[in-house]
Design an enzyme around this catalytic site. Sequence first.
Site, PDB file in Angstrom:
ATOM      1  CB  THR A 120      -0.853   6.924   1.233  1.00  0.00           C
ATOM      2  OG1 THR A 120      -1.188   7.471   2.499  1.00  0.00           O
ATOM      3  CG2 THR A 120       0.569   7.308   0.880  1.00  0.00           C
TER       4      THR A 120
ATOM      5  CB  SER B  98      -0.882  -0.011   1.261  1.00  0.00           C
ATOM      6  OG  SER B  98      -1.643   1.174   1.379  1.00  0.00           O
TER       7      SER B  98
ATOM      8  CE  LYS C 128       6.746   6.906  10.913  1.00  0.00           C
ATOM      9  NZ  LYS C 128       7.161   5.850   9.989  1.00  0.00           N
TER      10      LYS C 128
ATOM     11  CB  SER D 195       6.843  11.129   9.798  1.00  0.00           C
ATOM     12  OG  SER D 195       5.860  12.155   9.814  1.00  0.00           O
TER      13      SER D 195
ATOM     14  CG  ASP E  89       3.944  -8.386  13.047  1.00  0.00           C
ATOM     15  OD1 ASP E  89       4.438  -7.240  12.927  1.00  0.00           O
ATOM     16  OD2 ASP E  89       3.302  -8.739  14.060  1.00  0.00           O
ATOM     17  CB  VAL E  90       7.976  -5.046  10.282  1.00  0.00           C
ATOM     18  CG1 VAL E  90       7.830  -5.079   8.773  1.00  0.00           C
ATOM     19  CG2 VAL E  90       7.004  -4.059  10.923  1.00  0.00           C
TER      20      VAL E  90
ATOM     21  CE1 TYR F 252       3.287   7.701  11.841  1.00  0.00           C
ATOM     22  CE2 TYR F 252       3.641  10.069  11.805  1.00  0.00           C
ATOM     23  CZ  TYR F 252       3.609   8.858  11.150  1.00  0.00           C
ATOM     24  OH  TYR F 252       3.903   8.794   9.803  1.00  0.00           O
TER      25      TYR F 252
HETATM   26  N1  LIG Z   1       1.246   9.007   3.910  1.00  0.00           N
HETATM   27  C1  LIG Z   1       1.857  10.013   4.495  1.00  0.00           C
HETATM   28  O1  LIG Z   1       1.472  11.177   4.336  1.00  0.00           O
HETATM   29  C2  LIG Z   1       3.071   9.741   5.352  1.00  0.00           C
HETATM   30  C3  LIG Z   1       3.750  10.842   5.868  1.00  0.00           C
HETATM   31  C4  LIG Z   1       4.872  10.632   6.655  1.00  0.00           C
HETATM   32  C5  LIG Z   1       5.305   9.349   6.913  1.00  0.00           C
HETATM   33  N2  LIG Z   1       4.617   8.297   6.406  1.00  0.00           N
HETATM   34  C6  LIG Z   1       5.102   6.961   6.724  1.00  0.00           C
HETATM   35  O2  LIG Z   1       5.301   6.244   5.534  1.00  0.00           O
HETATM   36  C7  LIG Z   1       5.070   4.855   5.766  1.00  0.00           C
HETATM   37  C8  LIG Z   1       4.037   4.357   4.770  1.00  0.00           C
HETATM   38  O3  LIG Z   1       2.823   5.071   4.976  1.00  0.00           O
HETATM   39  P1  LIG Z   1       1.590   4.943   3.976  1.00  0.00           P
HETATM   40  O4  LIG Z   1       0.874   6.241   4.010  1.00  0.00           O
HETATM   41  O5  LIG Z   1       2.065   4.381   2.713  1.00  0.00           O
HETATM   42  O6  LIG Z   1       0.696   3.905   4.790  1.00  0.00           O
HETATM   43  P2  LIG Z   1      -0.275   2.730   4.281  1.00  0.00           P
HETATM   44  O7  LIG Z   1      -1.178   2.475   5.415  1.00  0.00           O
HETATM   45  O8  LIG Z   1      -0.831   3.049   2.937  1.00  0.00           O
HETATM   46  O9  LIG Z   1       0.729   1.490   4.106  1.00  0.00           O
HETATM   47  C9  LIG Z   1       1.363   0.910   5.210  1.00  0.00           C
HETATM   48  C10 LIG Z   1       1.592  -0.560   4.912  1.00  0.00           C
HETATM   49  O10 LIG Z   1       2.290  -1.114   6.029  1.00  0.00           O
HETATM   50  C11 LIG Z   1       1.732  -2.382   6.305  1.00  0.00           C
HETATM   51  N3  LIG Z   1       1.966  -2.708   7.715  1.00  0.00           N
HETATM   52  C12 LIG Z   1       1.470  -2.087   8.813  1.00  0.00           C
HETATM   53  N4  LIG Z   1       1.895  -2.692   9.919  1.00  0.00           N
HETATM   54  C13 LIG Z   1       2.672  -3.737   9.528  1.00  0.00           C
HETATM   55  C14 LIG Z   1       3.389  -4.743  10.220  1.00  0.00           C
HETATM   56  N5  LIG Z   1       3.389  -4.826  11.557  1.00  0.00           N
HETATM   57  N6  LIG Z   1       4.105  -5.628   9.493  1.00  0.00           N
HETATM   58  C15 LIG Z   1       4.100  -5.575   8.133  1.00  0.00           C
HETATM   59  N7  LIG Z   1       3.420  -4.669   7.425  1.00  0.00           N
HETATM   60  C16 LIG Z   1       2.719  -3.746   8.125  1.00  0.00           C
HETATM   61  C17 LIG Z   1       0.247  -2.252   5.975  1.00  0.00           C
HETATM   62  O11 LIG Z   1      -0.341  -3.516   5.747  1.00  0.00           O
HETATM   63  C18 LIG Z   1       0.297  -1.378   4.733  1.00  0.00           C
HETATM   64  O12 LIG Z   1       0.387  -2.159   3.557  1.00  0.00           O
HETATM   65  C19 LIG Z   1       4.623   4.748   7.232  1.00  0.00           C
HETATM   66  O13 LIG Z   1       5.747   4.417   8.019  1.00  0.00           O
HETATM   67  C20 LIG Z   1       4.138   6.132   7.553  1.00  0.00           C
HETATM   68  O14 LIG Z   1       4.266   6.403   8.920  1.00  0.00           O
HETATM   69  C21 LIG Z   1       3.495   8.459   5.636  1.00  0.00           C
END
Ligand SMILES: NC(=O)c1ccc[n+]([C@@H]2O[C@H](COP(=O)([O-])OP(=O)(O)OC[C@H]3O[C@@H](n4cnc5c(N)ncnc54)[C@H](O)[C@@H]3O)[C@@H](O)[C@H]2O)c1
Length: 251
Positions: free
Chosen positions: A194, A15, A163, A146, A57-58, A159
């Site tokens: 996203t 995702s 980060k 982040s 699961d990470v 959060y």
């Molecule tokens: N989207 C944003 O605006 C944004 C901004 C800053 C940081 N981030 C960071 O970027 C990363 C990705 O975010 P995103 O928006 O793509 O999120 P998302 O929810 O679209 O994707 C996250 C993915 O991580 C997987 N996941 C969650 N927990 C897990 C686990 N324990 N083991 C394995 N897989 C796991 C989920 O199944 C999902 O596919 C995250 O770390 C988020 O904190 C996102």
Amino acid sequence: MQLSTTAAVITGGASGLGEATARHFAESGAQVTILDRDAERGPQVAAEISGYFAQTDVADEASVAAAIAQAKDKMGSITAAVNCAGIAIGAKTVGKDGPHPLDAFQRTIDINLVGTFNVSRLAAAEMAKNDPEPDGARGVIINTASIAAFDGQKGQAAYAASKGGVVGMTLPMARDLASSGIRVMAIAPGIFMTPMLAGLPEEVQQQLAADVPNPARLGDPLEYGRLAGFIVEMGYLNGEVIRIDGALRMR
Ligand SMILES: NC(=O)c1ccc[n+]([C@@H]2O[C@H](COP(=O)([O-])OP(=O)(O)OC[C@H]3O[C@@H](n4cnc5c(N)ncnc54)[C@H](O)[C@@H]3O)[C@@H](O)[C@H]2O)c1
């Protein structure tokens, strides 16, 4: 390192930012193994990019060890690890229902910070076995922080702490792994379009976009993926965190 010859494990690749990175890497010729807990979307995306999937699961030691072994087996080696798996929760230190639930705080740290380190350490152990490229490179790790690590907002204590931890471990990991020819970088995204964000009402999305100085829009996940690809190829980038946020500073 060239993206076209990279063998990458990408967590959260089912995702959002991880998926965009997986697609971009694969389109550039890289081999990709998606590590994600989502057993529906993960295999779908992997099939679409002719890559591999390991349900993972990470935060779980045995689960990641098995996934890394599987990725190595399928791809022959691991030369890049991109950590995108993560969760976001919102809760105030003391909210309407009382103090911040401690288990929610711990779970956030466990996935975002411990999970990132867990994957990084096991991927690095594999990378250290690679034959070095002429410049000594054996691999690269890209962690996802982040901008909340620097300007976390109300409700983001857990959060932002997770980060902040990702930011904090980037330089020492780069130093630890230097003698193995493995670089460690982090990307600190601003607000990206996203699935999480796409679910918000249009007017909320517009408000979020309007707060971004330039360009005044949400980030495109492909922009994250392209930055990750650039980091793979730019061998002198190491031990640093790059913000990708259109100059957004959250208040
Ligand atoms: N989207 C944003 O605006 C944004 C901004 C800053 C940081 N981030 C960071 O970027 C990363 C990705 O975010 P995103 O928006 O793509 O999120 P998302 O929810 O679209 O994707 C996250 C993915 O991580 C997987 N996941 C969650 N927990 C897990 C686990 N324990 N083991 C394995 N897989 C796991 C989920 O199944 C999902 O596919 C995250 O770390 C988020 O904190 C996102």
